[in-house]
Design a protein around this motif. Structure first.
Motif, PDB file in Angstrom:
ATOM      1  N   ALA A  92      57.197 -16.912  37.764  1.00  0.00           N
ATOM      2  CA  ALA A  92      56.178 -17.254  36.767  1.00  0.00           C
ATOM      3  C   ALA A  92      55.627 -18.652  37.013  1.00  0.00           C
ATOM      4  O   ALA A  92      54.409 -18.882  36.930  1.00  0.00           O
ATOM      5  N   LEU A  93      56.508 -19.590  37.330  1.00  0.00           N
ATOM      6  CA  LEU A  93      56.052 -20.943  37.640  1.00  0.00           C
ATOM      7  C   LEU A  93      55.210 -20.949  38.912  1.00  0.00           C
ATOM      8  O   LEU A  93      54.203 -21.660  38.999  1.00  0.00           O
ATOM      9  N   GLY A  94      55.637 -20.160  39.901  1.00  0.00           N
ATOM     10  CA  GLY A  94      54.873 -20.084  41.143  1.00  0.00           C
ATOM     11  C   GLY A  94      53.459 -19.594  40.922  1.00  0.00           C
ATOM     12  O   GLY A  94      52.510 -20.104  41.530  1.00  0.00           O
ATOM     13  N   GLU A  95      53.291 -18.615  40.046  1.00  0.00           N
ATOM     14  CA  GLU A  95      51.953 -18.114  39.741  1.00  0.00           C
ATOM     15  C   GLU A  95      51.104 -19.184  39.074  1.00  0.00           C
ATOM     16  O   GLU A  95      49.913 -19.339  39.377  1.00  0.00           O
ATOM     17  N   ARG A  96      51.711 -19.925  38.162  1.00  0.00           N
ATOM     18  CA  ARG A  96      50.972 -21.003  37.478  1.00  0.00           C
ATOM     19  C   ARG A  96      50.608 -22.124  38.445  1.00  0.00           C
ATOM     20  O   ARG A  96      49.507 -22.683  38.379  1.00  0.00           O
ATOM     21  N   LEU A  97      51.534 -22.445  39.350  1.00  0.00           N
ATOM     22  CA  LEU A  97      51.245 -23.474  40.346  1.00  0.00           C
ATOM     23  C   LEU A  97      50.120 -23.032  41.275  1.00  0.00           C
ATOM     24  O   LEU A  97      49.220 -23.817  41.610  1.00  0.00           O
TER      25      LEU A  97
ATOM     26  N   TRP B 174      52.810 -26.451  51.639  1.00  0.00           N
ATOM     27  CA  TRP B 174      54.201 -26.674  51.246  1.00  0.00           C
ATOM     28  C   TRP B 174      54.634 -25.651  50.203  1.00  0.00           C
ATOM     29  O   TRP B 174      55.756 -25.172  50.211  1.00  0.00           O
ATOM     30  N   LEU B 175      53.716 -25.280  49.281  1.00  0.00           N
ATOM     31  CA  LEU B 175      54.069 -24.359  48.203  1.00  0.00           C
ATOM     32  C   LEU B 175      54.237 -22.934  48.726  1.00  0.00           C
ATOM     33  O   LEU B 175      55.235 -22.275  48.436  1.00  0.00           O
ATOM     34  N   SER B 176      53.290 -22.456  49.510  1.00  0.00           N
ATOM     35  CA  SER B 176      53.370 -21.073  49.974  1.00  0.00           C
ATOM     36  C   SER B 176      54.590 -20.855  50.862  1.00  0.00           C
ATOM     37  O   SER B 176      55.281 -19.842  50.756  1.00  0.00           O
TER      38      SER B 176
ATOM     39  N   ASN C 248      60.684 -18.843  50.855  1.00  0.00           N
ATOM     40  CA  ASN C 248      62.111 -19.109  51.017  1.00  0.00           C
ATOM     41  C   ASN C 248      62.862 -18.998  49.695  1.00  0.00           C
ATOM     42  O   ASN C 248      63.960 -18.464  49.637  1.00  0.00           O
ATOM     43  N   TRP C 249      62.268 -19.537  48.629  1.00  0.00           N
ATOM     44  CA  TRP C 249      62.917 -19.527  47.326  1.00  0.00           C
ATOM     45  C   TRP C 249      63.161 -18.102  46.835  1.00  0.00           C
ATOM     46  O   TRP C 249      64.203 -17.786  46.285  1.00  0.00           O
ATOM     47  N   MET C 250      62.175 -17.240  47.018  1.00  0.00           N
ATOM     48  CA  MET C 250      62.255 -15.906  46.446  1.00  0.00           C
ATOM     49  C   MET C 250      62.937 -14.906  47.389  1.00  0.00           C
ATOM     50  O   MET C 250      63.216 -13.781  46.989  1.00  0.00           O
ATOM     51  N   GLY C 251      63.212 -15.297  48.622  1.00  0.00           N
ATOM     52  CA  GLY C 251      63.942 -14.427  49.528  1.00  0.00           C
ATOM     53  C   GLY C 251      63.091 -13.343  50.144  1.00  0.00           C
ATOM     54  O   GLY C 251      61.947 -13.131  49.830  1.00  0.00           O
TER      55      GLY C 251
END
Length: 300
Positions: free
Chosen positions: A271-276, A290-292, A297-300
């Motif tokens: 949810a935070l990723g979508e907002r970012l 950097w975000l993409s 990696n974060w979400m696997g």
């Protein structure tokens, strides 16, 4: 009761969004974070989260030989909004874990309902490397599930949740100098400090209500590229090297309490990723690469 987390960070991008999402899942209302000259994308992430109203960022670079952690804590205390009831001062490798409730606030309300209480000390639970040599994908709370026993000497260390309006400064990253009021342990009794080690170290290790899961080393690779290179933000000439890793790499017992929160944490991260991702690109001078990359990696 409004709970914020205060921290100083440097180059913590790999696990920072998880740390923020984890604590939001548990009811933390906001974050005041001092950035100590990060150059790995941490500052950009914090800036984006600030645009979403989730984080307040303070730029706090190292000046000369001065260690930045305690001065940053003092600035956070001076600038903390008046409507923040409680501030938890922890590091980015420390995760508050409620032991008896699904959220943090109910337990905190029980302790701080007594107006005489100005701070509570939460003992560490030291987690080791799980035998991992290299960094792998997945959440910190999923990958590192083995810890030292409660009696491990390092667990006498504690971190503090304080009423900011009643806190003058910190003696060290663990222990606050209160203007007035009681400093209690997690059983509601007046805090008893360790007779030998003193400030920031409790006489007993008590895991009750809330404790601090301390992922002190993670994998060997992450330790060498992270904590070892960063050094100490509070202690002059302290380098965390082989002896630190060996002392803290304890994997005696399995604990899955934090890991059980992983599905909720991943949902919050998404949810935070979508907002970012929805933030205007032209407001991000460093771009979005950097975000993409990190989101994958974060979400696997």
């Amino acid at each position: 009761m409004k709970l914020f987390i205060a921290a100083i960070v440097k180059n913590e991008l790999d696990a920072l969004l998880e740390w923020i999402a984890y604590h939001r899942v548990l009811g933390v209302n906001g974050f005041i974070i001092a950035d100590n000259g990060s150059n790995d994308g941490t500052r950009e992430l914090l800036g984006s989260l600030a645009k979403l109203g989730i984080v307040t960022v303070i730029d706090y670079p190292t000046v000369g030989a001065q260690k930045p952690q305690l001065p940053a804590y003092e600035k956070i205390l001076r600038t903390c909004p008046r409507d923040v009831d409680l501030l938890a001062f922890i590091d980015a490798d420390e995760f508050l874990l409620p032991l008896e409730q699904e959220q943090l606030i109910p337990t905190l309300q029980g302790w701080f309902a007594d107006d005489s209480v100005s701070a509570v000390a939460l003992n560490w639970s030291n987690f080791g490397s799980n035998g991992e040599t290299f960094a792998n994908e997945g959440l910190v709370i999923e990958r590192f599930t083995k810890r030292a026993p409660q009696t491990f000497n390092v667990n006498h260390n504690f971190k503090s949740i304080v009423r900011p309006a009643r806190t003058e400064r910190f003696f060290n990253p663990h222990y606050a100098n209160l203007c007035y009021g009681r400093y209690i342990d997690v059983q509601g009794n007046d805090l008893v400090l360790h007779p030998k080690h003193g400030n920031g170290v409790s006489a007993e290790v008590i895991w009750n209500g809330i404790r601090v899961n301390h992922y002190a080393v993670k994998s060997l690779e992450e330790f060498l590229l992270g904590k070892h290179l960063r050094g100490s933000a509070a202690t002059v000439n302290r380098v965390k090297h082989k002896a630190y890793f060996k002392a803290h790499d304890r994997n005696d017992e399995t604990c899955l309490l934090a890991a059980a929160l992983a599905p909720r944490v991943k949902a919050e991260m998404a949810a935070l990723g979508e907002r970012l991702a929805a933030l205007p690109v032209d407001e991000e001078p460093s771009g979005r690469s950097w975000l993409s990359t990190k989101m994958k990696n974060w979400m696997g």
